[in-house]
Design an enzyme around this catalytic site. Structure first.
Site, PDB file in Angstrom:
ATOM      1  CG  HIS A  60      65.775  50.269 -18.433  1.00  0.00           C
ATOM      2  ND1 HIS A  60      65.795  50.491 -17.067  1.00  0.00           N
ATOM      3  CD2 HIS A  60      65.145  51.136 -18.939  1.00  0.00           C
ATOM      4  CE1 HIS A  60      64.948  51.771 -17.156  1.00  0.00           C
ATOM      5  NE2 HIS A  60      64.634  51.933 -17.976  1.00  0.00           N
TER       6      HIS A  60
ATOM      7  CB  SER B  22      61.520  53.926 -17.736  1.00  0.00           C
ATOM      8  OG  SER B  22      62.906  54.587 -18.156  1.00  0.00           O
TER       9      SER B  22
ATOM     10  CG  ASP C 205      68.187  48.843 -15.331  1.00  0.00           C
ATOM     11  OD1 ASP C 205      68.938  49.499 -15.910  1.00  0.00           O
ATOM     12  OD2 ASP C 205      67.035  48.876 -15.164  1.00  0.00           O
TER      13      ASP C 205
END
Length: 449
Positions: free
Chosen positions: A411, A278, A381
């Site tokens: 995600h 991320s 996502d």
């Protein structure tokens, strides 16, 4: 589509995240100045203690590497490092391949059991009545340092939207153990400073500082070898090590850095991989660019590849996925914009900031110099399209930059605490290992597939 359980957990997760972001905004408004020392974890984070014994096949230890900040690393050393170098000729052709084939059926019951116990593990040796001068964890023997097996190094940067997460959280500890075993590497999980206490570029600079520290460790280890100390710590009977033995080792000019025995004995920094999760993927990309600019200054450290797992990219001109999936699972777009406001300095805030948008012109060194880059994206996502576009730009200049997209995934599908044990998360780790081994395998021992 994601399961009902994932959808319900996503609603709960968003509620908590929104509450925490709002609290961070309020606290940043109340504080007049930031503390340069910073914080690397939050009180609400569930933390896994380090364990220098090979529980679940991986030993761990925490090191605070910068006396001026809270920057730290957790080292994950796989037990395979203890095998003789010549004994690894079997590589993936043997047991590792069997483990991968059995990963869904989990035929190896004792491994699964030890994995479950690794979170709450407490060593009984520490509670013994022996002297506190004794360290009973793994310590390389100075007499066998030259024979120790050298493993590649993976720098891992956790996620959390810049304001949360930690390198020693339960979920990140589990994920790093998995990567250490699957990729057969030493993982350094970086505990970078969080926002809003420390805004950009603090977290990114922390990532590059760890790369520099790794190079310093390699050079200090070489100095130890030339002085005849071998880079390891001498051991007494039963594997016990005296703290007084530490004074025999080389330290840098101000005593701020000392030879780390695990890295001195087992790390090969010339095969270094960056892996970011991320927002950690943004840090990994920043570190890769800084490594290119540094060039030979980092010797013997060489970044040979990087893995960007659902990177935290954004931009002022929305992509198709940003429009259609703006309210997607776990991290929706409005909350991510809040996170960026907490991370970037107020005077620099822009969705086209170089740390946020990889496609803006004039962003560091030319893309043709970037290392091979594997990008992991999830179907559900909203950040996926920009990550794919970045990979396409890398491929245009002949950089090996494949994209792996996972259907029905969200995600952080391979790193979130709730999803870590799913077959999809396991498959993702195996896919990463297969690709990474192309660039870290020693010549003659490459895995053919």
């Amino acid at each position: 589509m994601p399961s009902v359980g994932v959808k319900l957990y996503s609603v709960f997760f968003k509620f908590l995240l929104k509450h925490r972001l709002q609290n961070r905004i309020q606290s940043s408004d109340d504080s007049s100045s930031s503390d340069p020392f910073g914080v690397t974890t939050r009180p609400e984070e569930s933390v896994a203690p380090p364990n220098p014994l090979f529980t679940d096949g991986v030993a761990t230890k925490d090191i605070h590497i910068d006396p001026l900040t809270s920057l730290s690393v957790r080292i994950f050393l796989p037990e395979s490092a203890l095998s003789p170098a010549a004994g690894k000729a079997r590589s993936l052709a043997g047991s590792d391949l069997l483990v991968r084939r059995n990963s869904y059926g989990s035929s190896n019951s004792h491994k699964a059991e030890s994995r479950r116990s690794s979170y709450g593990y407490t060593t009984t040796a520490s509670s013994s009545s022996s002297s506190v001068e004794v360290y009973r964890g793994y310590a390389p023997s100075s007499s066998s340092t030259g024979e120790c097996r050298k493993l590649p190094v993976m720098l891992q940067f956790h996620g959390g939207g810049w304001v949360s997460g930690s390198n020693d959280s339960v979920a990140n500890d589990f994920f790093c153990r998995r990567m250490a075993k699957h990729c057969d590497v030493i993982v350094l999980a970086v505990g970078y400073r969080l926002a809003p206490e420390n805004r950009y570029p603090a977290a990114c600079e922390d990532g590059f500082k760890v790369l520099q520290w790794l190079g310093k460790q390699a050079n200090l280890a070489e100095c130890n070898k030339s002085m005849g100390s071998g880079g390891g710590i001498s051991r007494r009977g039963g594997g016990e090590v005296k703290k007084s033995d530490v004074s025999k080792h080389v330290v840098d000019a101000f005593g701020a850095s000392m030879v780390e025995p695990w890295l001195a004995s087992h790390a090969d920094p010339s095969r270094c991989v960056l892996l970011g999760v991320s927002c950690g993927a943004n840090i990994a990309d920043y570190v890769a660019r800084k490594a290119i600019e540094a060039g030979q200054i980092l010797d013997p450290v060489k970044v040979v590849a990087q893995v960007l797992m659902y990177p935290f990219f954004i931009g002022s001109v929305p992509t198709q996925s940003e429009i259609k999936q703006a309210n997607s699972y776990f991290y929706d777009k409005p909350m991510c914009i809040l996170a960026w406001k907490l991370f970037l300095p107020e005077e620099e805030f822009s969705l086209d900031h170089p740390a946020a948008n990889p496609l803006v012109p004039g962003r560091g060194p030319p893309l043709k110099f970037m290392p091979p880059t594997l990008t992991i994206v999830a179907e559900h996502d909203w950040m996926r399209d920009r990550a794919i576009a970045y990979s396409e730009e890398l491929r245009k200049v002949n950089v090996d930059a494949p994209v792996l997209e996972y259907k029905d995934a969200v995600h952080e599908f391979a790193t979130l605490d709730m999803l870590l044990r799913t077959p999809q998360a396991q498959a993702c780790a195996e896919d990463i290992a297969i690709w990474v081994k192309k660039y870290i395998s020693l010549r003659g021992h490459e895995f053919s597939y």
